[in-house]
Design an enzyme around this catalytic site. Structure first.
Site, PDB file in Angstrom:
ATOM      1  N   ASP A 107      35.454  40.597  34.717  1.00 28.60           N
ATOM      2  CA  ASP A 107      35.576  41.970  35.152  1.00 28.60           C
ATOM      3  C   ASP A 107      35.458  42.822  33.879  1.00 28.60           C
ATOM      4  OD1 ASP A 107      36.407  44.295  36.693  1.00 28.60           O
ATOM      5  OD2 ASP A 107      38.380  44.037  35.772  1.00 28.60           O
ATOM      6  N   ASP A 119      36.569  46.780  33.515  1.00 30.10           N
ATOM      7  CA  ASP A 119      37.671  47.733  33.338  1.00 30.10           C
ATOM      8  C   ASP A 119      39.015  47.019  33.373  1.00 30.10           C
ATOM      9  OD1 ASP A 119      35.894  49.893  33.299  1.00 30.10           O
ATOM     10  OD2 ASP A 119      36.008  50.158  35.463  1.00 30.10           O
ATOM     11  N   ASP A 149      41.780  41.257  35.785  1.00 27.28           N
ATOM     12  CA  ASP A 149      43.119  41.757  35.495  1.00 27.28           C
ATOM     13  C   ASP A 149      43.906  42.175  36.727  1.00 27.28           C
ATOM     14  OD1 ASP A 149      41.289  43.946  35.797  1.00 27.28           O
ATOM     15  OD2 ASP A 149      42.843  45.268  35.012  1.00 27.28           O
TER      16      ASP A 149
END
Length: 184
Positions: free
Chosen positions: A13, A15, A170
């Site tokens: 990922d 961001d 995250d």
């Protein structure tokens, strides 16, 4: 990130995982909101809005009881597409980690809900010297994560068996993407 030592193929990922983009996202989101008469949001509020693509980000930023505005979304999209990433940064130790991946022959790519043009801007600025096997953001061609379509397309493009690939993120959206795609 010990997962990198067990797998030869990683999808990341962007961001909150590879980049701290929250300050730039918040700046452009607040600029779009206030330009249309809505209140700015705090960093903590912006953090809670992130995770399911730009449309959901803008939708979640509206005050309770306010209806989504396509104009605010389009304004944010234009501002963020022109983003210079001046407030975005790598996390500490990340360059050394990525260098270790390259040295060990690990193939890696990016799968994000960030708009494709903004994704490419980040890759150009922060990951230019790295051999990314795949870079995919929200172009409208695939549904946003946690739908597994873009992650599966990335594995196919990289010629990677899905079961040998780990998805690193995250948040819950990323965990669900991995599960939905059959990845670690």
């Amino acid at each position: 990130m010990e997962v990198s030592m067990r797998f030869r193929y990683l999808l990341f990922d962007l961001d909150g995982t590879l980049l701290n983009t929250l300050p730039d996202i918040r700046r452009h989101l607040n600029d779009a909101l206030t330009a249309h008469g809505y209140p700015a949001i705090s960093e903590e509020q912006a953090k809670r809005c992130i995770g399911d693509g730009a449309r959901k980000l803008v939708e979640r930023a509206f005050p309770a009881g306010e209806r989504f505005s396509e104009e605010v979304f389009e304004d944010f999209s234009k501002r963020y597409a022109a983003n210079d990433n001046s407030l975005t940064c790598l996390y500490g130790g990340e360059t050394a980690f990525l260098d270790r991946l390259v040295k060990r022959g690990v193939k890696f790519g990016i799968v994000t809900n960030k708009p494709q043009d903004a994704t490419l801007g980040c890759v150009e600025k922060f990951f230019k010297g790295y051999p990314l096997e795949f870079v995919g953001g929200d172009s409208g061609a695939f549904p946003c994560k946690p739908d597994p379509s873009l992650a599966l397309y990335a594995a196919l493009t990289m010629r990677v068996p899905v079961g040998e690939c780990a998805f690193v993120g995250d948040g819950e959206t990323d965990a669900l993407t991995a599960i939905n795609a059959g990845m670690f």
